[in-house]
Design an enzyme around this catalytic site. Structure first.
Site, PDB file in Angstrom:
ATOM      1  N   SER A 237      76.526 -11.478  96.497  1.00 26.45           N
ATOM      2  CA  SER A 237      77.410 -11.196  95.380  1.00 26.45           C
ATOM      3  C   SER A 237      78.874 -11.362  95.796  1.00 26.45           C
ATOM      4  O   SER A 237      79.191 -11.280  96.978  1.00 26.45           O
ATOM      5  CB  SER A 237      77.164  -9.772  94.905  1.00 26.45           C
ATOM      6  OG  SER A 237      77.445  -9.667  93.543  1.00 26.45           O
ATOM      7  N   GLY A 273      76.026 -14.269  91.674  1.00 27.62           N
ATOM      8  CA  GLY A 273      76.861 -13.942  92.828  1.00 27.62           C
ATOM      9  C   GLY A 273      78.247 -14.548  92.808  1.00 27.62           C
ATOM     10  O   GLY A 273      78.970 -14.469  93.800  1.00 27.62           O
ATOM     11  N   PRO A 316      74.508 -15.105  86.503  1.00 27.70           N
ATOM     12  CA  PRO A 316      75.783 -14.426  86.761  1.00 27.70           C
ATOM     13  C   PRO A 316      75.869 -13.074  86.058  1.00 27.70           C
ATOM     14  O   PRO A 316      75.430 -12.942  84.915  1.00 27.70           O
ATOM     15  CB  PRO A 316      76.811 -15.396  86.166  1.00 27.70           C
ATOM     16  CG  PRO A 316      76.061 -16.098  85.074  1.00 27.70           C
ATOM     17  CD  PRO A 316      74.632 -16.204  85.532  1.00 27.70           C
ATOM     18  N   TYR A 363      81.527   0.466  99.299  1.00 21.42           N
ATOM     19  CA  TYR A 363      81.719  -0.615 100.262  1.00 21.42           C
ATOM     20  C   TYR A 363      83.158  -1.083 100.408  1.00 21.42           C
ATOM     21  O   TYR A 363      83.424  -2.260 100.603  1.00 21.42           O
ATOM     22  CB  TYR A 363      80.784  -1.813 100.014  1.00 21.42           C
ATOM     23  CG  TYR A 363      80.362  -2.070  98.591  1.00 21.42           C
ATOM     24  CD1 TYR A 363      79.069  -1.776  98.187  1.00 21.42           C
ATOM     25  CD2 TYR A 363      81.243  -2.596  97.671  1.00 21.42           C
ATOM     26  CE1 TYR A 363      78.660  -2.009  96.893  1.00 21.42           C
ATOM     27  CE2 TYR A 363      80.843  -2.829  96.359  1.00 21.42           C
ATOM     28  CZ  TYR A 363      79.547  -2.534  95.987  1.00 21.42           C
ATOM     29  OH  TYR A 363      79.153  -2.764  94.708  1.00 21.42           O
ATOM     30  N   CYS A 390      85.553  15.942  95.363  1.00 23.30           N
ATOM     31  CA  CYS A 390      85.750  16.661  96.618  1.00 23.30           C
ATOM     32  C   CYS A 390      85.299  15.831  97.815  1.00 23.30           C
ATOM     33  O   CYS A 390      84.358  16.202  98.515  1.00 23.30           O
ATOM     34  CB  CYS A 390      85.023  17.991  96.570  1.00 23.30           C
ATOM     35  SG  CYS A 390      85.566  18.966  95.179  1.00 23.30           S
ATOM     36  N   TYR A 420      79.645  -3.322  87.490  1.00 19.49           N
ATOM     37  CA  TYR A 420      79.246  -2.402  88.568  1.00 19.49           C
ATOM     38  C   TYR A 420      80.119  -1.150  88.667  1.00 19.49           C
ATOM     39  O   TYR A 420      80.269  -0.593  89.755  1.00 19.49           O
ATOM     40  CB  TYR A 420      79.184  -3.148  89.909  1.00 19.49           C
ATOM     41  CG  TYR A 420      78.243  -4.331  89.865  1.00 19.49           C
ATOM     42  CD1 TYR A 420      76.877  -4.132  89.721  1.00 19.49           C
ATOM     43  CD2 TYR A 420      78.724  -5.632  89.913  1.00 19.49           C
ATOM     44  CE1 TYR A 420      76.010  -5.215  89.633  1.00 19.49           C
ATOM     45  CE2 TYR A 420      77.864  -6.719  89.836  1.00 19.49           C
ATOM     46  CZ  TYR A 420      76.500  -6.502  89.694  1.00 19.49           C
ATOM     47  OH  TYR A 420      75.649  -7.560  89.609  1.00 19.49           O
TER      48      TYR A 420
HETATM   49  C1  PLP Z   1      72.589  -8.690  91.254  1.00 16.56           C
HETATM   50  C2  PLP Z   1      71.842  -9.922  90.945  1.00 16.56           C
HETATM   51  C3  PLP Z   1      72.443 -10.930  90.188  1.00 16.56           C
HETATM   52  C4  PLP Z   1      73.870 -10.855  89.683  1.00 16.56           C
HETATM   53  O1  PLP Z   1      74.815 -10.867  90.697  1.00 16.56           O
HETATM   54  P1  PLP Z   1      76.373 -11.006  90.330  1.00 16.56           P
HETATM   55  O2  PLP Z   1      77.054 -10.893  91.640  1.00 16.56           O
HETATM   56  O3  PLP Z   1      76.712  -9.899  89.417  1.00 16.56           O
HETATM   57  O4  PLP Z   1      76.556 -12.338  89.692  1.00 16.56           O
HETATM   58  C5  PLP Z   1      71.695 -12.049  89.891  1.00 16.56           C
HETATM   59  N1  PLP Z   1      70.412 -12.173  90.305  1.00 16.56           N
HETATM   60  C6  PLP Z   1      69.803 -11.220  91.041  1.00 16.56           C
HETATM   61  C7  PLP Z   1      68.405 -11.416  91.448  1.00 16.56           C
HETATM   62  C8  PLP Z   1      70.491 -10.067  91.379  1.00 16.56           C
HETATM   63  O5  PLP Z   1      69.884  -9.136  92.101  1.00 16.56           O
END
Ligand code: PLP
Length: 471
Positions: A237, A273, A316, A363, A390, A420
């Site tokens: 991602s 990703g 995406p 992260y 806290c 997210y």
């Molecule tokens: C999380 C995920 C996505 C989406 O990822 P992004 O970074 O939000 O584009 C697509 N396919 C799978 C299998 C995922 O686990």
């Protein structure tokens, strides 16, 4: 920015701005402007009006931005695929932000939707989604979840393990159904932001190794109720550039080619990703360039092997909703801390935090922030925006220059929170989750109601209900 520990001084990438009120183009929705009083406006609605109407903290989603990004992404992948004579399907990865309204927007724009639990499936179905346009992935789908998906007539299920393969086969037989399936493989490429790592075996929980995949596909092809439609791969991602996708595609196409001996394979799903800008120094690759680069890489690998190019699918999430969302907070307290090197850090505490945006704590994600209720000519000060929880790691924006006179009552906006944040929100410290408001053409409406303290108390079995059943 890549995941980095919270900086002890000023991160090297952070540039002192000439104008700490400026809205960096790549980070904000296209509609974000300042009105004649300096108040931030998104989708034609002033931040001050949003506070008045809905309170803070508040997730704000720009409907036109989500729609435009969905449409642009679909067009980009379709054009790239068409340049090689094939089709492309784009699934919106629901886990980035899922609510019935968003499902309707993206489906309206021609996208399919990806879900990975029965909860996400329920939201998509509640939105009236055509089940044939849904995909279901995930590494531990329960019998119940698989039954629900098959019964609903879901378009495709991504098989993640041997156990799931047999589990799904039994369910399909019991329900007398036929189910289109893909096989999740690990290409051995793991990409994160600017770099990718390629190994023989990826050490992670998802999918089959490239070595085990042929036996699994042979097994699927043996089973009457399962219809093998293609391989599925997702390398990570927040990825910039095409190199990781190209390397992964090369490896997966090699497997795809070998599997053609056993029958046709109509689709190759290369996951999601695609990275977005979180701060003004992030420079994401335009989606058209990514789409063409990936499609070209697949075409080239197919050419080399003399095999037909499969149709392509992509998933995406972040790239569709991330830049369309902002979070509005109200400043509660500020304090200056003297650091080494003649440096002072202004701590700005807001009325939310890691419960509405877990990514910095989870992260080390970097964000940016701007005053939303006014502009200011005060000297920019090195600031850290923190939440009310806290934990000292409860950071919303690790490092940013804000006008030095930021004060209690000011509204602060954090951009690029569409993905997210809402989906990872928690009730830590029993803080109710904020509402989500959609803005468009000068109007705002709630698309997900905010929680109240009574909502939280109503789940506590030790709280006595009143005569109306309210906690
Ligand atoms: C999380 C995920 C996505 C989406 O990822 P992004 O970074 O939000 O584009 C697509 N396919 C799978 C299998 C995922 O686990």
């Amino acid at each position: 920015m890549s995941a980095a520990p919270h900086s002890s001084t000023v991160p090297s990438w952070l540039v002192r701005p000439d104008d700490a009120n400026a809205l960096a183009e790549a980070v904000w929705p296209v509609s974000a402007v300042r009105d004649e009083h300096g108040v931030l406006e998104v989708g034609g609605v002033a931040a001050t009006a949003l506070r008045e109407g809905f309170g803070t903290p508040l997730y704000v989603l720009d409907e036109d931005e989500v729609r435009a990004r969905a449409a642009r992404t679909l067009a980009a992948f379709r054009a790239a695929a068409a340049s090689h004579g094939v089709a492309a399907r784009v699934y919106y990865a629901g886990k980035a932000f899922l609510a019935t309204e968003v499902v309707r927007w993206v489906m309206d724009e021609g996208l399919a939707v990806d879900v990975c639990t029965s909860g996400e499936l329920a939201v998509a179905l509640a939105a009236g989604a055509d089940p044939a346009r849904l995909g279901f992935h995930g590494n531990n789908k329960s019998v119940r979840e698989l039954e629900q998906a098959v019964s609903a007539g879901i378009g495709s299920i991504v098989i993640d393990s041997w156990i799931e393969l047999e589990r799904l086969s039994a369910i399909v037989e019991r329900l007398d159904a036929t189910q289109a399936v893909l096989l999740r493989v690990n290409s051995g490429v793991h990409a994160e932001t600017h770099d990718f790592l390629a190994t023989a075996h990826e050490d992670q929980k998802f999918g089959f190794t490239l070595e085990d995949a042929p036996a699994a596909v042979a097994r699927i092809r043996e089973l009457d109720g399962l219809d093998f439609v293609g391989l599925h791969c997702h390398i990570g991602s927040q990825i910039f550039g095409t190199a990781g996708f190209r390397e992964s595609a090369a490896r997966v196409v090699e497997l795809h080619a070998d599997l053609l001996a056993g029958g046709e394979i109509p689709v190759l799903n290369l996951g999601g990703g695609f990275g977005i800008a979180y701060t003004s120094v992030d420079d994401p690759t335009p989606i058209e360039e990514l789409a063409q680069g990936i499609a070209d890489a697949v075409a080239q690998e197919c050419d080399v092997r003399g095999i037909p190019m499969p149709n392509l699918a992509f998933e995406p999430g972040r790239a569709i909703v991330g830049p369309a969302g902002i979070t509005l907070y109200e400043v509660g307290t500020t304090k200056s801390v003297h650091l080494d090197h003649d440096l002072t850090r202004l701590y700005v505490s807001v009325d939310g935090g890691m419960s509405d945006n877990a990514r910095p704590a989870l992260y080390g994600a970097q964000y940016s922030a701007r005053l939303a209720s006014r502009t200011s000519d005060a000297e920019p000060a090195l600031a850290r925006v923190v939440g009310l929880h806290c934990e000292s790691g409860d950071i919303v924006v690790d490092a940013e220059y804000l006008p030095g006179d930021v004060a209690p009552g000011d509204l602060l906006a954090v951009p690029a929170t569409g993905a997210y944040c809402f989906s990872l929100a928690s009730n830590y410290n029993w803080v109710p989750r904020p509402p989500v408001v959609a803005v468009r053409g000068g109007t705002a409406r709630v698309i997900v109601r905010g929680e109240t303290i009574s909502d939280l108390l109503s789940r506590d079995a030790g709280v006595e209900a009143d005569s109306e059943g309210n906690a």
